[in-house]
Scaffold this active site. Structure first.
Site, PDB file in Angstrom:
ATOM      1  N   ASN A 482       0.092  -0.331  -2.198  1.00 61.06           N
ATOM      2  CA  ASN A 482      -1.247   0.132  -1.892  1.00 61.06           C
ATOM      3  C   ASN A 482      -1.829   0.784  -3.147  1.00 61.06           C
ATOM      4  OD1 ASN A 482      -3.535   1.445  -0.944  1.00 61.06           O
ATOM      5  ND2 ASN A 482      -2.602   1.849   1.037  1.00 61.06           N
ATOM      6  N   ASP A 483      -2.553  -0.014  -3.900  1.00 62.99           N
ATOM      7  CA  ASP A 483      -3.130   0.443  -5.170  1.00 62.99           C
ATOM      8  C   ASP A 483      -3.999   1.681  -5.005  1.00 62.99           C
ATOM      9  OD1 ASP A 483      -2.226  -1.315  -7.127  1.00 62.99           O
ATOM     10  OD2 ASP A 483      -3.665  -2.857  -6.573  1.00 62.99           O
ATOM     11  N   CYS A 484      -4.407   1.930  -3.786  1.00 61.99           N
ATOM     12  CA  CYS A 484      -5.375   3.001  -3.560  1.00 61.99           C
ATOM     13  C   CYS A 484      -4.731   4.281  -3.041  1.00 61.99           C
ATOM     14  CB  CYS A 484      -6.436   2.515  -2.588  1.00 61.99           C
ATOM     15  SG  CYS A 484      -7.343   1.131  -3.283  1.00 61.99           S
TER      16      CYS A 484
END
Ligand code: BGC
Length: 807
Positions: A482-484
């Site tokens: 989850n890059d975020c």
């Protein structure tokens, strides 16, 4: 509501109105030359790199949304129109767009004239062919003028849309017979040029955009077309275009085919010029020659179709569910090929100037692609591994032209290294090519620092162990899948990137998701070691995996589901204790796929919590409740309005993890229900809500907290394609290559009925009939003889094996 229909026999999606809810696109090209083409003829093409070698211009985020492409204008008396509807938008008596595998055919009819444009990139060529067929359906003779139109991009798409003070003075063209050459910057460092040709004598041409359109006109109202007369303009600076004008006379019932070729040519430096200032066109002439007749086009088109027929035949299913069949047999595999080729570079949501190839993304794309062209997967693995750093970490992205790690984004996404092991394992299971483990591969592209691919995998494995946090869980670094979820970022400054900004140093923030990955993927590393006779190393790996499993159950379990993480301060993320973001999808999927808590009951509990808290009518949301406000300690995830993207959107990428997890705990009904919820073919009837193409997956569907629940965004380039193919082909239909044989272990509800899978693997063909009664421990017969377990040993290349499977 539908806007077309599937034509499974021809492997096409047929769009029957120009007014789809959003441009529905397709891809042309398989290896080095690619095009994007919408159902309205919009889009662009490029050679290898969508940013650095773009042939034609496309303006993203334009008004109207899909404006600019390879366009044709038919002038019929005082009337003129476009068969692709855009750009003229004159009402058509009939419109049809057929998106097929590597080609698009758009037909428009108006006032007794039918014009069909077939767009494709022939195999092995660096060009697009546009075959235009004009037919007179009326009872009178027609004298038509056909105008073609492409707008050249000055190669570097980023520079092209920003550096106008230079670019308005650099454009150059040459015209020779029926060919327009685009040679901007060829006088200096470029050894490549583009051309646009038609196999007919011309009435005239235009190469200057302003002359063709008129300074204040759009593509839909070119002055030249309105007047029906080309002006033979020669571009000098400003905006070079390619437009041919051809007179076509048609008796009633007669038709005429014209072949246009939009090509790319590279010359060796010493062979650049024919004479001073004049391009050496030898290679262009040869390419043009190859497609000079409709017969040659038909042959090339036939080859393209055979190519796809061959590729897709490595996995085919015949079941009572036609929607599942068309996803598995055609569209899901096709999308896997496209994501493999494009990574996340060029779509109608990715501008082609931004992201390079993702380390994580490309490894996952491989999972859905490796059975199609294993040799290309092999090459990709070696390219990816060469961007790994000596300490096992990895550049998050690399550039396709240079194959070097991208320094702008750097490394520090601590899940990245593990995906390499998964990719390598998938490749060897598919091919048996253990020798790849001995390949010498550089670290950080440094030829003086190399090691075997197996050693690269070891560094990946150990990178996790060398980076454990206070609970013994893996440190998250910048982010994991989850890059975020940016737990060390603490960004307060607008405009700074959550992914690249200076992080706080601290070794506290831990990821339960990476722990789940480690337990799932670690055994694959152990198996690789065993293939190489390294029993001790394999035992060490298995022991570490077992340790991690315990840590997850001790510190990563929240009572009814798996925790998501511990933040910078050691607080829980994804816990019932949190006000928002109490439960996340990723660790539930991956921990259960890894088998954590399957025997002790946590797995089923976690999946039941997913059903209860995350499932919606359009798919499973990423987390719940959505963050209502920005949390500086969580980063980008909380920057999105509730229901979109990582803030509780339905991220289609990890829905299949839950579907697979449901097969792990033996619940076929749930697994199939989750599969169907987001599979595009099942959403065709609600296209007005979903809005994007009903033949390919989108990255995200708006979640239950969003105003536009059910609406998809970012179709085509997403790991969703690969993971859903893995879920449906390997776990629901249940046929997957393992180390020593083909596993046959379906998991589908009884009502699904009987089905047959034909799978080609390592040169042998397995015809697998499944008598399905919804059970999950099947019994198998191979060529009539019962075998124990559910692994069919690999058979010699060339053999055809019949497997009967009763569940
Ligand atoms: C990226 C993936 C990432 C996902 C979730 C996508 O845009 O390409 O690498 O895992 O978003 O954040």
């Amino acid at each position: 509501m539908r806007f077309g229909h599937f034509d499974d026999k021809n492997r096409e999606y047929v769009i029957t109105t120009p007014k789809t809810p959003y441009p529905w696109i397709n891809y042309l090209g398989t290896e080095s030359f690619f095009g994007l083409v919408s159902h309205l003829g919009g889009g662009y093409c490029f050679y290898r790199d969508a940013r650095l070698r773009r042939l034609t211009r496309y303006r993203y985020n334009n008004v109207p949304v899909d404006n600019g492409g390879r366009y044709y204008y038919v002038v019929d008396g005082s009337d003129y129109w476009s068969p692709t509807f855009m750009p003229v938008k004159r009402p058509l008596d009939r419109f049809e767009c057929r998106h097929g595998l590597g080609y698009t055919r758009i037909t428009g009819e108006r006032n007794g004239v039918t014009a069909e444009v077939l767009y494709f990139v022939p195999l092995g060529e660096t060009c697009e062919v546009h075959q235009v067929t004009l037919k007179n359906q009326s009872s009178q003779k027609k004298t038509l003028t056909l105008f073609s139109f492409v707008e050249f991009c000055l190669w570097n798409a980023w520079d092209d849309m920003t550096n106008f003070q230079r670019n308005f003075s650099t454009g150059e063209v040459e015209i020779e017979g029926s060919t327009i050459y685009h040679k901007t910057e060829y006088r200096e460092r470029r050894n490549h040029f583009a051309f646009f040709h038609v196999n007919q004598p011309l009435l005239g041409f235009d190469t200057d955009r302003e002359t063709f359109l008129g300074t204040y006109n759009g593509f839909g109202e070119p002055e030249v077309v309105a007047q029906g007369k080309p002006r033979n303009s020669v571009a000098s600076g400003w905006h070079p275009i390619g437009s041919h004008a051809i007179t076509v006379e048609l008796e009633p019932g007669a038709e005429k085919q014209l072949v246009f070729v939009l090509g790319y040519v590279e010359n060796p430096k010493e062979e650049k010029w024919e004479r001073p200032g004049v391009i050496n066109k030898r290679r262009a002439h040869q390419l043009i020659e190859r497609f000079s007749t409709p017969e040659a086009v038909a042959r090339a088109f036939g080859k393209l179709q055979e190519h796809w027929q061959g590729l897709l035949s490595s996995y085919q299913v015949k079941s009572p569910d036609e929607k599942l069949d068309r996803m598995v047999n055609i569209w899901n595999q096709y999308q896997c090929m496209v994501t493999f080729n494009m990574s996340r570079s060029a779509s109608y949501f990715e501008s082609g100037i931004g992201r390079g190839m993702g380390f994580r993304d490309s490894n996952q794309d491989l999972l859905g692609f490796v059975h199609l062209v294993p040799e290309r997967a092999r090459e990709r693995i070696l390219d990816i591994a060469a961007t790994q750093c000596p300490d096992g970490s990895a550049y998050h992205q690399y550039q396709p032209l240079t194959k070097r790690g991208n320094h702008d984004i750097g490394s520090g996404f601590n899940d990245d290294p593990l995906w390499l092991i998964l990719g390598v394992a998938a490749y060897i299971k598919e091919t048996g090519d253990v020798a790849i483990l001995d390949e010498n591969v550089p670290f950080d592209n440094d030829p003086n620092d190399t090691a075997t691919l197996l050693e690269h995998c070891k560094r990946s494995f150990d990178h996790v162990l060398n980076n454990l946090g206070p609970h013994g869980l893996p440190l998250i670094g910048r982010a994991d899948w989850n890059d975020c979820l940016n737990l060390n970022c603490f960004s307060e400054t607008p405009d700074e990137s959550y992914q690249t900004t200076q992080n706080r140093t601290g070794r506290t923030a831990e990821s339960v998701f990476i722990a789940g990955m480690f337990v799932h993927i670690g055994p694959e590393y152990a198996a690789l070691c065993e293939r190489k006779g390294l029993a001790e190393e394999a035992a060490r790996a298995r022991a570490e995996v077992a340790k991690m499993e315990k840590v997850v159950l001790e510190h990563g379990w929240d009572g009814a589901w798996f925790l998501r993480a511990y933040d910078f301060f050691g607080n829980k993320v994804g816990s019932n204790e949190c006000e928002d973001g109490k439960i996340f999808i990723e660790p539930q999927g991956f921990c259960v796929m890894a088998g954590i808590g399957v025997k002790t009951g946590e797995a089923v509990k976690a999946l039941d919590s997913v059903k209860e808290r995350l499932d919606t009518r359009y798919g499973i949301v990423l987390q719940n409740p959505a963050y209502k406000e920005y949390h500086v300690e969580l980063g980008e995830i909380s920057s999105y309005p509730p229901g979109y993207k990582e803030n509780a959107g339905i991220f289609c990428h990890n829905n299949p993890w839950v579907a697979i997890a449901e097969t792990v705990v033996g619940r076929p009904e749930r697994a199939f229900e989750y599969y169907k919820k987001i599979a595009p073919a099942y959403l065709e009837e609600i296209s007005e809500i979903h809005r994007l193409e009903p033949y390919v997956y989108a990255q995200m569907i708006a979640g239950k907290d969003a105003v536009r629940h059910g609406e998809a965004k970012n179709s085509w380039l997403t790991g969703t394609a690969a993971w859903n193919f893995v879920a449906v082909s390997q776990y629901l239909l249940g046929v997957r290559p393992e180390w020593d044989g083909l596993v046959v272990k379906p998991c589908l509800p009884k009502e699904f009925g009987e089905f047959t899978v034909e799978r080609r693997c390592r040169g042998a063909t397995y015809v697998i009939h499944v008598k399905n009664s919804g059970g999950t421990t099947p019994s198998l017969k191979v060529d009539g003889k019962p075998i124990p377990g559910h692994v069919v040993p690999y058979q010699p290349a060339g053999s055809r094996v019949v497997v009967e499977c009763t569940t």
